[in-house]
Scaffold this motif. Structure first.
Motif, mmCIF file in Angstrom:
data_model
loop_
_atom_site.group_PDB
_atom_site.id
_atom_site.type_symbol
_atom_site.label_atom_id
_atom_site.label_comp_id
_atom_site.label_asym_id
_atom_site.label_seq_id
_atom_site.Cartn_x
_atom_site.Cartn_y
_atom_site.Cartn_z
ATOM 1 N N GLY A 29 109.672 9.848 -42.116
ATOM 2 C CA GLY A 29 110.002 11.181 -42.602
ATOM 3 C C GLY A 29 111.456 11.357 -42.980
ATOM 4 N N TYR A 30 111.748 12.521 -43.428
ATOM 5 C CA TYR A 30 113.093 12.877 -43.854
ATOM 6 C C TYR A 30 113.823 13.477 -42.660
ATOM 7 C CZ TYR A 30 116.756 15.090 -46.586
ATOM 8 O OH TYR A 30 117.961 15.463 -47.092
ATOM 9 N N TYR A 31 114.960 12.941 -42.324
ATOM 10 C CA TYR A 31 115.685 13.394 -41.142
ATOM 11 C C TYR A 31 117.021 14.010 -41.533
ATOM 12 C CZ TYR A 31 112.318 10.740 -38.468
ATOM 13 O OH TYR A 31 111.166 10.269 -37.915
ATOM 14 N N GLY A 32 116.977 15.241 -41.939
ATOM 15 C CA GLY A 32 118.184 16.021 -42.171
ATOM 16 C C GLY A 32 119.258 15.325 -42.982
ATOM 17 N N GLY A 33 118.934 14.848 -44.151
ATOM 18 C CA GLY A 33 119.934 14.248 -45.010
ATOM 19 C C GLY A 33 120.092 12.758 -44.825
ATOM 20 N N SER A 34 119.375 12.181 -43.882
ATOM 21 C CA SER A 34 119.511 10.746 -43.688
ATOM 22 C C SER A 34 118.538 10.001 -44.589
ATOM 23 C CB SER A 34 119.259 10.384 -42.231
ATOM 24 O OG SER A 34 117.911 10.589 -41.913
ATOM 25 N N GLN A 40 118.003 3.346 -50.606
ATOM 26 C CA GLN A 40 118.468 4.613 -51.160
ATOM 27 C C GLN A 40 119.992 4.664 -51.239
ATOM 28 O OE1 GLN A 40 115.938 7.087 -48.333
ATOM 29 N NE2 GLN A 40 116.432 8.499 -49.969
ATOM 30 N N SER A 41 120.652 3.889 -50.437
ATOM 31 C CA SER A 41 122.108 3.939 -50.358
ATOM 32 C C SER A 41 122.751 3.465 -51.657
ATOM 33 C CB SER A 41 122.608 3.063 -49.208
ATOM 34 O OG SER A 41 124.015 2.969 -49.251
ATOM 35 N N THR A 42 123.715 4.236 -52.106
ATOM 36 C CA THR A 42 124.478 3.863 -53.301
ATOM 37 C C THR A 42 125.886 3.405 -52.928
ATOM 38 O OG1 THR A 42 125.172 6.153 -53.618
ATOM 39 C CG2 THR A 42 123.184 5.450 -54.784
ATOM 40 N N LEU A 43 126.132 3.218 -51.649
ATOM 41 C CA LEU A 43 127.460 2.820 -51.191
ATOM 42 C C LEU A 43 127.957 1.535 -51.860
ATOM 43 C CD1 LEU A 43 129.908 3.384 -49.401
ATOM 44 C CD2 LEU A 43 128.710 2.214 -47.536
ATOM 45 N N PRO A 44 127.131 0.510 -52.050
ATOM 46 C CA PRO A 44 127.649 -0.714 -52.680
ATOM 47 C C PRO A 44 128.180 -0.507 -54.109
ATOM 48 C CG PRO A 44 125.556 -1.165 -51.637
ATOM 49 C CD PRO A 44 125.758 0.319 -51.600
ATOM 50 N N MET A 45 127.802 0.593 -54.739
ATOM 51 C CA MET A 45 128.264 0.867 -56.104
ATOM 52 C C MET A 45 129.625 1.561 -56.146
ATOM 53 S SD MET A 45 124.773 1.958 -57.979
ATOM 54 C CE MET A 45 123.543 2.206 -56.715
ATOM 55 N N VAL A 106 125.429 -3.717 -46.537
ATOM 56 C CA VAL A 106 126.171 -2.461 -46.748
ATOM 57 C C VAL A 106 125.190 -1.291 -46.825
ATOM 58 C CG1 VAL A 106 127.609 -1.182 -48.381
ATOM 59 C CG2 VAL A 106 128.179 -3.541 -47.826
ATOM 60 N N GLN A 107 124.084 -1.473 -47.536
ATOM 61 C CA GLN A 107 123.081 -0.414 -47.634
ATOM 62 C C GLN A 107 122.478 -0.101 -46.267
ATOM 63 O OE1 GLN A 107 120.655 -2.349 -50.656
ATOM 64 N NE2 GLN A 107 121.079 -0.664 -52.059
ATOM 65 N N LYS A 108 122.175 -1.134 -45.500
ATOM 66 C CA LYS A 108 121.617 -0.912 -44.164
ATOM 67 C C LYS A 108 122.620 -0.207 -43.269
ATOM 68 C CE LYS A 108 118.169 -4.563 -44.092
ATOM 69 N NZ LYS A 108 117.737 -5.827 -43.474
ATOM 70 N N CYS A 109 123.879 -0.610 -43.341
ATOM 71 C CA CYS A 109 124.926 0.043 -42.552
ATOM 72 C C CYS A 109 124.977 1.539 -42.873
ATOM 73 C CB CYS A 109 126.272 -0.619 -42.844
ATOM 74 S SG CYS A 109 127.693 0.241 -42.155
ATOM 75 N N ASP A 110 124.973 1.859 -44.141
ATOM 76 C CA ASP A 110 125.048 3.248 -44.583
ATOM 77 C C ASP A 110 123.817 4.033 -44.142
ATOM 78 O OD1 ASP A 110 126.176 5.436 -46.008
ATOM 79 O OD2 ASP A 110 125.017 4.918 -47.793
ATOM 80 N N CYS A 111 122.657 3.455 -44.347
ATOM 81 C CA CYS A 111 121.402 4.131 -44.011
ATOM 82 C C CYS A 111 121.239 4.314 -42.509
ATOM 83 C CB CYS A 111 120.236 3.334 -44.570
ATOM 84 S SG CYS A 111 118.612 4.001 -44.151
#
Length: 120
Positions: A29-34, A40-45, A106-111
Motif C-alpha cells: 500500500g501507499y504509506y504517507g508519501g513513501s 519509483q525513486s528518481t534520486l539517481p537522476m 541509491v533507489q533502494k536507499c531512497d525508498c
C-alpha cells in the motif's frame, strides 16, 4: 448434509482469500508519501553531489533510528525499515565512495528511508 459441507468450504475459502487480499494490499500500500517500489525513486537522476548528500543523510538517519528506543519499541515496522534503509544506504555509499553510482542501491536507499520515515 454433503451440500452443507461444500457450502461451508466455499465460504471458508472466500473468507481466507479475502483476508489474504487485505494483508497483501497492506504490504504494497501507499504509506504517507513513501514509495511502494524502489524503482519509483528518481534520486539517481539528480546531480551527483545531491545524490551523495542525500544517501549519506539517509544512512545516518536510519542508523540513528535503529538505536532510538522509541523506534525499537514501536509496534509499527519503523525499525525494520530503518534497518533496511541502513543496509541499502551503506551499499550505496560504498559504491559512491568507489566512484560508481549504483542506481539500484541509491533507489533502494531512497525508498527504504521514505518507508522508515513514514512509520516513525
Amino acid at each position: 448434509m454433503r451440500l452443507h459441507n461444500v457450502l461451508r468450504f466455499v465460504v471458508a475459502a472466500a473468507v481466507v482469500s479475502s483476508v489474504g487480499a487485505v494483508s497483501a494490499a497492506d504490504l504494497g500500500g501507499y504509506y504517507g508519501g513513501s514509495c511502494v517500489s524502489y524503482r519509483q525513486s528518481t534520486l539517481p537522476m539528480q546531480p551527483l553531489d545531491v545524490v551523495k548528500q542525500t544517501v549519506w543523510a539517509n544512512f545516518e538517519s536510519a542508523r540513528d533510528g535503529m538505536s532510538n528506543p522509541s523506534v525499537q519499541a514501536s509496534r509499527s515496522p519503523a525499525f525494520i525499515w530503518a534497518m533496511e534503509a541502513r543496509w541499502a544506504c551503506s551499499a550505496a555509499v560504498g559504491y559512491l565512495d568507489g566512484g560508481h553510482l549504483d542506481e539500484e542501491s541509491v533507489q533502494k536507499c531512497d525508498c527504504f528511508h521514505a518507508r522508515y520515515v513514514s512509520f516513525r
